[in-house]
Each structure stands twice: as structure tokens, then as C-alpha cells.
Write a protein that holds these residues in place. Structure first.
Motif, PDB file in Angstrom:
ATOM      1  N   ILE B 423       0.835  -1.202   0.000  1.00 53.69           N
ATOM      2  CA  ILE B 423       0.000   0.000   0.000  1.00 53.69           C
ATOM      3  C   ILE B 423       0.867   1.247   0.000  1.00 53.69           C
ATOM      4  O   ILE B 423       0.670   2.187  -0.781  1.00 53.69           O
ATOM      5  N   THR B 424       1.879   1.239   0.886  1.00 57.02           N
ATOM      6  CA  THR B 424       2.748   2.418   1.010  1.00 57.02           C
ATOM      7  C   THR B 424       3.531   2.643  -0.276  1.00 57.02           C
ATOM      8  O   THR B 424       3.676   3.775  -0.746  1.00 57.02           O
ATOM      9  N   LEU B 442      -7.378  -5.209   7.467  1.00 56.50           N
ATOM     10  CA  LEU B 442      -7.161  -3.794   7.764  1.00 56.50           C
ATOM     11  C   LEU B 442      -8.127  -3.008   6.894  1.00 56.50           C
ATOM     12  O   LEU B 442      -8.766  -3.560   5.986  1.00 56.50           O
ATOM     13  N   VAL B 443      -8.269  -1.722   7.218  1.00 51.39           N
ATOM     14  CA  VAL B 443      -9.150  -0.871   6.429  1.00 51.39           C
ATOM     15  C   VAL B 443      -8.293   0.125   5.659  1.00 51.39           C
ATOM     16  O   VAL B 443      -7.472   0.838   6.245  1.00 51.39           O
ATOM     17  N   LEU B 444      -8.465   0.122   4.340  1.00 51.53           N
ATOM     18  CA  LEU B 444      -7.773   1.091   3.504  1.00 51.53           C
ATOM     19  C   LEU B 444      -8.736   2.247   3.253  1.00 51.53           C
ATOM     20  O   LEU B 444      -9.785   2.063   2.620  1.00 51.53           O
ATOM     21  N   GLU B 500      -1.721  -5.174  -6.628  1.00 52.85           N
ATOM     22  CA  GLU B 500      -1.477  -4.418  -7.869  1.00 52.85           C
ATOM     23  C   GLU B 500      -2.777  -4.285  -8.661  1.00 52.85           C
ATOM     24  O   GLU B 500      -3.152  -3.215  -9.129  1.00 52.85           O
ATOM     25  N   THR B 501      -3.460  -5.410  -8.814  1.00 49.42           N
ATOM     26  CA  THR B 501      -4.750  -5.405  -9.520  1.00 49.42           C
ATOM     27  C   THR B 501      -5.724  -4.453  -8.847  1.00 49.42           C
ATOM     28  O   THR B 501      -6.380  -3.624  -9.501  1.00 49.42           O
ATOM     29  N   LEU B 502      -5.818  -4.573  -7.518  1.00 51.73           N
ATOM     30  CA  LEU B 502      -6.749  -3.726  -6.774  1.00 51.73           C
ATOM     31  C   LEU B 502      -6.385  -2.256  -6.918  1.00 51.73           C
ATOM     32  O   LEU B 502      -7.251  -1.387  -7.091  1.00 51.73           O
ATOM     33  N   ALA B 503      -5.071  -1.968  -6.870  1.00 47.08           N
ATOM     34  CA  ALA B 503      -4.615  -0.575  -6.936  1.00 47.08           C
ATOM     35  C   ALA B 503      -5.050   0.066  -8.252  1.00 47.08           C
ATOM     36  O   ALA B 503      -5.480   1.226  -8.283  1.00 47.08           O
ATOM     37  N   ARG B 504      -4.933  -0.701  -9.332  1.00 46.55           N
ATOM     38  CA  ARG B 504      -5.365  -0.157 -10.628  1.00 46.55           C
ATOM     39  C   ARG B 504      -6.854   0.169 -10.598  1.00 46.55           C
ATOM     40  O   ARG B 504      -7.298   1.218 -11.081  1.00 46.55           O
ATOM     41  N   VAL B 505      -7.636  -0.735 -10.004  1.00 43.44           N
ATOM     42  CA  VAL B 505      -9.083  -0.488  -9.902  1.00 43.44           C
ATOM     43  C   VAL B 505      -9.335   0.775  -9.077  1.00 43.44           C
ATOM     44  O   VAL B 505     -10.155   1.621  -9.444  1.00 43.44           O
ATOM     45  N   LEU B 511      -9.894   7.436  -7.360  1.00 46.07           N
ATOM     46  CA  LEU B 511      -8.967   8.541  -7.142  1.00 46.07           C
ATOM     47  C   LEU B 511      -9.125   9.662  -8.148  1.00 46.07           C
ATOM     48  O   LEU B 511      -8.445  10.688  -8.050  1.00 46.07           O
ATOM     49  N   LYS B 512      -9.987   9.447  -9.140  1.00 44.91           N
ATOM     50  CA  LYS B 512     -10.236  10.548 -10.069  1.00 44.91           C
ATOM     51  C   LYS B 512     -10.950  11.654  -9.314  1.00 44.91           C
ATOM     52  O   LYS B 512     -11.841  11.389  -8.501  1.00 44.91           O
TER      53      LYS B 512
END
Lengths: 518, 518
Positions: B423-424, B442-444, B500-505, B511-512
Motif C-alpha cells: 500500500i505504502t 485492515l481498512v484502507l 497491484e490489480t486492486l490498486a489499478r481499480v 482517485l479521479k
């Protein structure tokens, strides 16, 4: 308590010979002193070095205690200026709405290091603390502390269960220990088991269902509970048979459903005009073997009930109690098999066939409600036990279920006959026997003037377990008196002697002509 | 249908090549003809000899069919004068109160032996047939069809469970197969297990109880359900944390309790003035690790809550969720251990420590309610599973529980770190991480403008399971947005790629910057 007194107070209480390590003792004692107010908020603690010296223990131990007290919020450490007792007293300002007089006195320790704390005794609580439904549940509880012996009703002979076979199948499955079988079971249960059960029930009970419609539960109680929560609201009316199984009443009532006891006659459920005029939301019936009286619901009554349910949007729960153990003809086909409107929920148990501790049963949901029931079960209960379900599947597929049930039917049939013979030998036709065509118990009728509850208590004192018919009725006094006698779990040679004991009790407490006014 | 036609009709339908025996086919077809009215009441059946000849089957087979039809009430046999179709039509007179137009047409077969029956289609039923509480339960169901994989929250790694050890202990106990362990368990569970658990909890969780106070259940859901049914009535108010575990809301609501969501802050439950002014009957809290956000209830808050509960007669249910898996300091002592008024009911689970499919948990009842809780559990659920409880006892006594939990704590700690590092590395401090000090998830945190439910759907399409924080809140829109990421059940080398997959989603959907009006 100043710091000198703290050391003394701790030293007087630490027990170096105790099993509890010194670290734990110190921690516990200091927590206690803070909670009771003996160490009031703001008190500065001695340095770890000082306290360690005073107590004659390692400084490391004291440091660990202080760390833990800090982590748990009992004390506050400020770098440089020391460690202070935190203010953890209840925030009474936050509670001063509708407040009763405060009952907690924050007490100071006296100079002898003795606690002067007088925490008032907590108010005594009793059954009055339960909710209304809780009191009713406990007040009418039918469950027995004993689960075994002459003549406990509704219990199979677990000593006859083929435990070795079960254990062998179980060991084989655990050897592989498929992780998929160790998780929750959100889909209604192990699919191969649902397939095996639908095959079994189609043949044995003329049930009409696909494997998808079968949902594995922990038994009748859970199946009924789920259906009630999904299909009824608080205050909805439910027909139950009068008499009926006490467990059903408890489950329905604790979900806020209003019970409407409906009489049964020789053809089963027999609603009165006033019952019919107010259609219930739900009707719970035992058509194949009325519980506990044993009559079979006639085909005409079955069709009438189904038609009434269709016209008035009534859900029917069909509890196919004990139908595996029939000693005469085949049972009638299930209501579920006659239902083409999707209004019958069929529930059954596997525990009575194998062993009750198994906690496994099933329900058959109407096709349009299958997904709903699966989701509801997972949401309310988060089911699991897939391993056990896999063992059960093998047990069925290998033919063990069928052969065990067949063997038990023969064995229980013998025991039933021994008991009936003993009853006849003793009482002739004076006391009628009811409900003996199927199941694990029969009902021995008593004269109308007899108090079956009193007989039950007297029998229990003489070492024999029975259940009074009265406890299955909601009306008081009940219309019939009798005793439920379970014979399935009693070894053949114990039946005669146990019945002899019971017969003496019955003669003394139930067969005397009621005393008339002198 | 006269008797000639019956023979033809049957002959046209019997399939001698089918797996279903001829006896069963004949029985089924005749039942069908009677139920649909093709063989109307009063019709005389052909003699068994005639029908057997017409169909070319054994007379014995026909005799068996007739016997069964008689036993089931489809036909009536009169010695000497033959066999007649019984009148089993629904008794519509019994239903003519508030009756809708009849929907069953008793149809006659045409002369070609073809059924002219037009049973109208049953009315389609949908979610509208559920009760209000049923619809709410299903509508807000949080349960997931998947129980495994990155990043399913709340699931331990079942592949790491020492299945061989368990299996060995299990085999030993089943070899003896003590019948007492195969019956129902009315006394709150296997006593040696209750002793082992009270020892374990005293040390691990500062719980203050005797073995008698421990009651074995199938898990948190059942423990809470039992307490709610015994201690609350329909319409009673219960505080739940906002946010909280969805399962708790479902269990409470389906028992008719009114939920009062109470905010939490960094010190845990933080009732507002309006909450305090209306004391609830029950408060359900997760003090050691708020679920799902992870904060620890401070000692001051704990004492305030206990004091408020004492003054206003509030029951507290303490759900000690995931407290075995802490990656930093020891947890605070339990509320139960601080309670001296007998108002705290402590509930815990064993499934998260071992494997969820186990379905085993426990509750600690206040001393004065122990008997009540035991009776209530037996009455509502008829518990069993003593064999499994005996295996668990051996597992604990031999030290396997402690060593397994220790090993898992290390393993999950690694996985947690891998996830946090990922995450970091990807988001720096742009997205906060919460609730990572303990537990299996954990909660992101996501930006306030993000739709965490939409992210969840998109992630699922990309093959990654997460849960939106929104589904733990009752308020809509929720005050915080985020994703629950369970790391415990994800192999170390899968965490990076899955994230990685989740981050792209997340980048694409969350994040837009929100679109502004052009």
C-alpha cells in the motif's frame, strides 16, 4: 496511597510461592488499586528502580508492568517527568441524565495500606431481569437435563450407531482435509449431500425436489427458525397443532409470532370455523405422524389444507417427524409432494436416524425461495460443518444410512412390542396406547382425573423418565392426560423392570378414584 | 375414465425400460389420476386380475398398488363389492370464509385417454412474499458467496490448520465413541472444554469466570441471538457501534430489536447526549478491537459504559472479536473482567483461531444467569456436537491451540506487513490504513468523494474480493469511505500481485477528482 505505602501494600500481597508469575501479580494488584481508587488519578508512581528495590524484584519486571499499564491506559508516562495514574473514572457527567443516586464511592486507602473501599454490593438480579419473551421461554422450557434412559422420549439408541464405520469415513476425509471444506458454507450446504438427500427423500418420502432446493441446517429448530424469520413478522399468527412439540412453540414465540393452537382429531389438523375465518401467515403441521399423538393426516385433509393455504396465502411448514421409523404400512406421501403452488417448506432431521449430537437436518425450500433461504441462513447463522456433511454423504452413498435405519426399525419395533406387552399385561385395556405406529415413543393414556405432571415428578423420583402429555398442550387443564414413553433408547431387558416401577407409580398417583367430598 | 380407459391410459404411460420399477410407476400414475380428478371419486376400479391382464403385469404388483392406495387413503376397499376411488377433494365448504374464486378445476379425461386437466399455473411468488423483516434481512445481506482468496476479510488461512493433529485426536475419541457424547448437550457444553476455556481466557483475556459460566455455542451469531431473545423484547432498543459487523445487525433486527447506531471515535463507543437520555436495553460493543475500524476502547470509556449500564440496567454484550491476533501490545483487559454487577455477557469464537467451518464459540454468562442461558440454549437450539467439543478439549490441553495461534500470529503478521508495504509503495500516505493493529483485516481509507461500493464491484470483476466500509454503516451516505482488506488467508506471494490489480481499480474508480459541472 503515597509511594511508600504502594510498596508496602504490594509487598504484603505478592506471593512468591504462587503459580502466578510475579509480573502478573504485580500488574493485577496495581490495576486493582487504580480501579478501586486506592491509587487515585494524578498519583505519581515511584520510579521503576525504586519500586524494584522496595519489592526485591527485577527492575525489568517493573518496567514491563509499567509498559503494560501504559498500554492499557491505566497510567500516563511523560518522558522526563515520570509516570502518573490516569483518570479512568467513569465520566459521570456523561451519565447525569435520568440518573439515580451514585453508587460508586471512590475510596481512599487508609494509612495502614488496608483498602477502605466499600464498593456497594451489586444489585441482585433474578428472572425479573429477563425480557418478557425470555421469561416465557424459560418458564415453559420443556428440555430435560437427562438425555438417556427409560423412558426418555424422542431419543434413538446412540450405542447402536456404527461409530467405527463413521470414524473410518471421517478419517479418510480428514486425511485429505480439503481446505474448501473448512470454511463457512454459504451455499446451503455440501452439494453432494444435497444430491444424495434429494434422491433418498424422493424414494422414501415422495418428496418432489431438486438437490438445489435442499438446504442443510443444524436440525428442525434451525430450519423452523429460519422460515419464521423470513416469512413472518412480529405479531403474525401461526397455526400450531394442539398438542404439539414444545420446542416448536418456543422457537415461534421467541420470534414474536402469535400462536394459534388448532385441534387435531383422528384425521389430523382440524381447524374450527373461527380458525378458518382468520387465515394465519403460517401453519406448522406433522402430517405423517402427529407429534405427539401419532395420527396420520388424511389425504382429504391434506388437500383441503393445501387448497386453503393457496387461497389465503398461508405458508405451510411440514415437519416430517420420525417418519423413518414406521412399524406398519408405508407412510402417506408428503404434503410437499402434493404441493404445486410452492407454499410448503419441508423440514427433517438426520439426528434421530443416527445420533442427536450430530446436529444435522435439512429443509426443502420452494424453488422460487431457494436463494432467499440460502442467503438468510448464511446471514443469520454463518453455517459451516462441511467436513461432517462430507462424511454424511459417504455414509449415505455407501448404503450405511439405509441399512442402519432398517436395523434400528427392527430393533425399535421389538422394544415397542415389549413395552406394549408390558402395558397390556399390567393394565389390560384400562389405559389406552396411542401413537405407537411410528416413531420412538408411544403415548400411554391416563384417566381424565389423573394429573400427568404429578405422575411425571413421582416417576422421576422413582428413577424413571417420562413426559406428561399436558406439557404439549397450551390449554390448561389439557383435554387429555397421558405420558410419553420413549422406548427406542432402552435396552430390551430394561423395559420390563422399568415399566414395573412406572406402573406402581401410576397406580399410586393416577388410578386412585379422585377423593370426593366427605 | 371408465375401467377400459384406465387400462389404456396406464398402458400408454408405463415404461418398462425405465429405472423406476413398474410397481412404483403404476402407483404414481394412479395417484396422479385420482389427484387430478381424471379418476373421479366413486369410480370403481377394475379387479386386480383384470388390470393385471390388461397391462400384462403380475397380479401381485396390482394387489400391492391397490393396498398402498388404500393405506394412503386414495381408494376405499369394501370386501366383496370392490375398490372405489375415495373422495379426497379439498373440502371447499371448510374454506368458504373470505374465499377468492376457486382456482382448481376438476377436469375429466377425454376419450383418447389424454389428460384434459388444466390446473391453473400457481401464482408467481417473489420477494414480496417474504415478511417485512425477511425482506430487510435479505435486502441488506452482507454474506458473500466466496469464502476464500485475496482479500476476503475475516477468514483465517484454513490450509495452515494442523488437520493431521486434529484428525488423530478425533480418531482416538471416536474409537471409544462414548455414547454420552452422541446425545444432545443440554448443559451448556462439554464440561472439560468449559474448564479448559476458562483457564485459557483468564490468562489470555483477563476474563473473570468459573467453568460453569462458560456456555459452548456454535459461534458469535448464536451467542448474540440467545442473549437477545432472553434479555430483550420486541421493540426494545439496542446500541450498536456505527460502523459495526453486518451480521450483528441482522441477528438483532430479525429478533425485533430496534437498532440505535452510536458513533465511535478514537477511544471507542462515544454516545451522544440523545443516546444517553434514552438508555437502551442492550449495548453491543467490540472494545478490544472495534470492528471494523480497529480502535481500542479506552479504560475511561470502559468504566463509564459499565457505570452507565449499572445505573440504567443496560445489558452489555462484549464481542471480543479477533483479539487473539494482535501485532503490537497486549490488549486491554476485557470489560467482563471489570464488571462486578453481572451485566456483561462476553462472546467469543473459536472458528477464527482454527477453521470457520468448525462452528464453535462460547459465551460467558453472568453467574446469576448461567442456568437461564443453558436452558434457553437447549430449548431454542437443542445443542449437540459433544464429540467435536471433546476433540477441541484435547487440542487445547495438549497445547496445540496455543502453538497454532502463535504460529498464525507470526504468519498473519508477515502478511499484514507485506500488504502495508504494498500500500505504502503504491500510494505513499495518500490513502490511510486503519485498524491494522489486530485481527485478520485492515481498512484502507478512500477519499470522501469515492464510492467504495462501486470500487468493490469493479474489484470483484477484476478478480479481487474486498468489502466496502459503507456496508458496515447504517447511515447513507456513510461518514467514511474505505475498503476492508483481509490478508490472513492470502499466501504471501499472492498479496503483491493481487494488490497491484486492486490498486489499478482504485486509481480508475476512486482517485479521479469528481467531475465538476462544465
Amino acid at each position: 496511597m503515597d509511594t511508600v505505602i504502594l510498596s508496602d501494600w504490594l509487598a504484603a500481597r505478592l506471593d512468591r510461592g504462587a503459580a502466578e508469575p510475579v509480573y502478573r501479580q504485580t500488574l493485577r494488584l496495581m490495576q486493582q488499586a487504580i480501579l478501586t481508587g486506592q491509587l487515585p488519578p494524578g498519583t505519581k508512581l515511584p520510579s521503576s528502580r525504586t519500586l524494584a528495590q522496595d519489592l526485591g524484584i527485577a527492575r525489568n519486571t517493573v518496567l514491563h508492568v509499567y509498559d503494560q499499564l501504559t498500554a492499557e491506559g491505566y497510567v500516563i508516562s511523560t518522558t522526563g517527568s515520570g509516570t502518573y495514574v490516569a483518570d479512568t473514572r467513569p465520566d459521570t457527567a456523561a451519565m447525569n441524565t435520568r440518573r439515580k443516586p451514585a453508587v460508586v464511592a471512590v475510596a481512599a486507602a487508609d494509612s495502614h495500606g488496608q483498602s477502605a473501599t466499600r464498593i456497594p454490593q451489586p444489585p441482585k438480579r433474578d428472572l425479573g431481569d429477563l425480557s418478557t419473551r425470555g421469561r416465557r421461554l424459560i418458564g415453559q422450557a420443556g428440555v430435560s437435563a437427562k438425555q438417556w434412559g427409560a423412558f426418555m422420549p424422542g431419543v434413538p439408541d446412540v450405542a447402536e450407531f456404527p461409530a467405527r464405520t463413521w470414524s473410518r469415513l471421517q478419517a479418510r476425509l480428514w486425511k485429505e482435509a480439503n481446505p474448501d471444506l473448512l470454511t463457512y458454507a454459504p451455499g446451503g450446504g455440501y452439494r453432494p449431500l444435497r444430491r444424495a438427500l434429494s434422491d433418498y427423500l424422493r424414494v422414501a418420502r415422495s418428496v418432489n425436489c431438486t438437490p438445489d432446493q435442499i438446504i442443510i441446517t443444524t436440525g428442525i429448530h434451525q430450519s423452523i427458525d429460519l422460515a419464521v424469520r423470513l416469512l413472518t413478522d412480529v405479531g403474525d399468527r401461526a397455526w400450531v397443532e394442539e398438542p404439539c412439540y414444545w420446542g416448536v412453540r418456543s422457537v415461534l414465540q421467541s420470534s414474536g409470532v402469535t400462536l394459534v393452537p388448532v385441534p387435531v382429531d383422528d384425521e389430523g389438523l382440524n381447524p374450527r370455523e373461527q380458525d378458518l375465518q382468520q387465515p394465519p401467515r403460517l401453519a406448522l403441521v406433522t402430517p405423517s405422524h402427529q407429534y405427539p399423538l401419532g395420527m396420520v393426516m388424511s389425504l382429504a385433509r391434506r388437500r383441503t389444507l393445501l387448497e386453503y393455504a393457496r387461497q389465503h396465502n398461508v405458508w405451510i411448514i411440514e415437519d416430517d417427524y420420525d417418519s423413518e421409523f414406521r412399524y406398519g404400512s408405508r407412510p402417506l406421501a408428503s404434503l410437499q409432494g402434493l404441493d404445486d403452488a410452492g407454499q410448503v417448506i419441508y423440514v427433517g432431521s438426520l439426528g434421530k436416524m443416527l445420533f442427536p449430537g450430530l446436529r444435522m437436518g435439512y429443509m426443502i425450500a420452494p424453488e422460487h425461495l431457494v436463494d432467499t433461504f440460502r442467503t438468510g441462513l448464511a446471514e443469520l447463522y454463518r453455517e459451516g460443518q462441511l467436513m461432517q456433511q462430507a462424511v454424511m454423504t459417504e455414509f449415505i452413498m455407501d448404503g450405511h444410512l439405509t441399512s442402519h435405519v432398517r436395523r434400528m426399525r427392527a430393533l425399535y419395533g421389538e422394544r415397542r412390542q415389549i413395552l406394549i406387552d408390558a402395558i397390556t399385561a399390567r393394565f389390560g385395556s384400562e389405559l389406552p396406547v396411542m401413537g405407537d405406529e411410528a416413531g420412538l415413543h408411544l403415548v400411554l393414556g391416563l384417566p381424565d382425573h389423573a394429573n400427568d405432571r404429578a405422575v411425571t415428578v413421582a416417576a422421576s423420583e422413582a428413577g424413571v423418565i417420562v413426559r406428561p402429555l399436558a406439557s404439549y398442550y397450551t390449554t390448561d387443564p389439557p383435554p387429555r392426560r397421558g405420558l410419553l414413553l420413549g422406548y427406542a433408547c432402552v435396552p430390551n431387558d430394561r423395559i420390563g423392570p422399568a415399566f414395573e416401577t412406572l406402573a406402581r407409580v401410576i397406580e399410586q398417583t393416577a388410578l386412585k378414584t379422585p377423593t370426593r367430598a366427605a
